[in-house]
Design an enzyme around this catalytic site. Structure first.
Site, short mmCIF file in Angstrom:
data_model
loop_
_atom_site.label_atom_id
_atom_site.label_comp_id
_atom_site.label_asym_id
_atom_site.label_seq_id
_atom_site.Cartn_x
_atom_site.Cartn_y
_atom_site.Cartn_z
CE LYS A 245 -2.80 3.37 1.39
NZ LYS A 245 -2.33 4.77 1.57
CD GLU B 246 12.06 4.13 9.51
OE1 GLU B 246 12.02 5.09 10.32
OE2 GLU B 246 12.04 4.28 8.28
CB CYS C 88 12.44 8.82 9.24
SG CYS C 88 13.31 7.60 8.23
CD GLU D 76 9.56 12.72 12.06
OE1 GLU D 76 10.49 12.16 11.48
OE2 GLU D 76 8.51 12.13 12.39
#
Length: 496
Positions: free
Chosen positions: A191, A266, A301, A398
């Site tokens: 996906k 992750e 990331c 973040e």
């Protein structure tokens, strides 16, 4: 050979045929509902394709054919060398179609064409090759059991693996999931993010051409619904996810509500990059610090979004850093000379600008802070640098954009405390000329990857990748990733 200039890539884009349908059971298919969504290019805000918006019927169909293929051993039952050969053919096709796939990623996600042609697509092909080569080289164990027994420990494919992947490295992050999952013998339902689905849709056809049997590799584009449904689906044995920590937490809950499928995550990061006074090369460190946050528009990331600089070298280092940051000039990602492209979409653009506004109120703006090239219709933000307190919002959350928080420290212990004072633990770096300091600080940093006197080095597949704390669990890359997609089996045979 025609030189690949901006006009070359614009010409290729004008003639590019874009496929937007799902790929299920070896063929492209419209969503069962007939729904589509607009695929908007962040380069100029234009709609470049209509993409299938898959729902419950499509998820059930894809999982069912993946289960059928697995139960019939259409893939897992092949001789290991046969599976290896097929995956290697797929890697060859990925390289043969490099320009096409790279162009899809650039148009779709705003990534510079210079990066998609040299990093993203070649990296995905390499990942497929690496795990293909492992297929016929990784075996089990013969256990030293009692003499009347033969004890075997083997690894078997886990079954149907769902991979839900992000938009910042669409094909590369996907390959880190599907390559080891397929190498282990599983069926896969991929996906892709609704923000960048095009390359995944295209490579599915190449997988089929390479010889991967129908039903073994399926691609379901769509919004948030397919990902949630895959996480809740009781016939999915494992779900591997890369994305935000908030969504990762939801996926774990969905797994608990359904069949306790294996979940590998992750997630986010707020990675510290520590520069000590004995840094061996301030110029190189400054260029690396700029690249750590401004490469890929900061949509990483592992972005080095917290730069920790010792007070004694702060002024000298920040001068070099801002000079390095100015070399990142946002521009048309189809221009091979452009090193900084567009933010992926308007939603992310507004999010990043919102953090910049917050930073203006709580920190000192050293560089940038503005949207650029607005007349193009695209989504561009200039490199932005703040000097912040360690507890400032922009220094803790973040952002996923080109926004750097510079934090001053006074001692090694202070730097380590600041670095570890985060809910994340994905990556970190330290710059020092002292070998003892390098090792001791690396041991103290709570992160899955630590770089010493560099940042974001080590692109080969031998290094496991993943995080501590709320940066996730499990590891991508390396042979450790194969373990995630297998079940251990102990077999004991009585001889007498």
């Amino acid at each position: 050979m025609e030189q690949k200039t901006l006009s070359y890539w614009q010409g290729k884009a004008a003639s590019l045929v874009i496929e937007g349908r799902a790929f299920i059971d070896g063929a492209y298919r419209d969503a069962h509902s007939g729904r589509t969504f607009d695929c908007v290019s962040p380069i100029d805000g234009r709609t470049i394709a209509k993409v299938a918006d898959c729902g419950a019927e499509d998820v059930d169909h894809a999982v069912a054919v993946a289960r059928r293929a697995f139960d019939e051993q259409a893939w897992a039952g092949l001789n290991p060398r046969k599976r290896k050969a097929i995956l290697l053919r797929w890697a060859v096709l990925l390289r043969a179609h490099l320009d096409e796939i790279a162009l899809l990623e650039t148009l779709d996600a705003g990534k510079p064409i210079g990066d998609t042609t040299t990093v993203d697509v070649p990296g995905a092909a390499y990942c497929v090759e690496w795990f293909a080569e492992a297929i016929d080289k990784v075996g089990g164990e013969v256990v030293p059991a009692d003499h009347h027994l033969v004890g075997l420990v083997t690894r078997e494919p886990i079954g149907v693996v769902a991979a839900v992947v992000p938009w910042n490295f669409p094909i590369l992050m996907a390959s880190w999931k599907f390559a080891p999952a397929l190498a282990a013998g599983n069926s896969v339902v991929l996906k892709p993010s609704e923000k960048s689905p095009l390359s995944a849709i295209r490579i599915a056809q190449l997988a089929h051409e390479a010889g991967i049997p129908s039903g073994v590799f399926n691609v379901l584009p769509g919004g948030g619904e397919p990902g949630k449904l895959l996480a809740l689906h009781s016939d999915v044995d494992c779900l591997a996810f890369t994305g935000s920590t908030a969504v990762g937490k939801q996926i774990m809950q969905y797994a608990g509500q359904s069949n306790l499928k294996r979940v590998w995550l992750e997630l986010g990061g707020k990675s510290p990059n520590i520069v000590l006074p004995d840094c061996p090369d301030l110029d190189r460190a400054a260029k690396a610090a700029a690249s750590a946050i401004f490469y890929n528009m900061g949509e990483m990331c592992t972005a080095g979004s917290r730069l920790l600089v010792h007070r004694d070298i702060k002024d000298a280092f920040l001068e070099k850093l801002t000079d390095a940051a100015r070399s990142y000039k946002p521009g048309n990602p189809l221009d091979p000379d452009v090193s900084m492209g567009a933010i992926v979409d308007k939603v992310q653009l507004d999010r990043v600008l919102g953090y910049i506004d917050a930073g203006r109120k709580e920190a000192k703006l050293l560089l940038g802070g503005s949207r650029l090239n607005e007349a193009s219709g695209g989504y561009y933000i200039e490199p932005t640098v703040f000097e912040t307190a360690r507890d400032a919002r922009i220094a803790r959350e973040e952002i996923f954009g080109p926004v750097l928080s510079v934090i001053v420290f006074d001692s090694v212990d202070d730097a380590v405390r600041i670095a570890n004072d985060s809910e994340y633990g994905l990556a970190a770096a330290v710059w020092t000329s002292n070998l003892t300091s390098a090792h001791e600080i690396s041991r103290r940093l709570r992160a899955g990857t630590v770089w010493v006197n560099c940042y974001d080095e080590g692109g080969d597949m031998n290094f496991p990748f993943g995080g501590y704390k709320q940066s996730g669990n499990g590891r991508d890359k390396s042979l450790h990733a194969l373990e995630k997609y297998t079940e251990l089996k102990s077999t004991l045979v009585r001889l007498r």
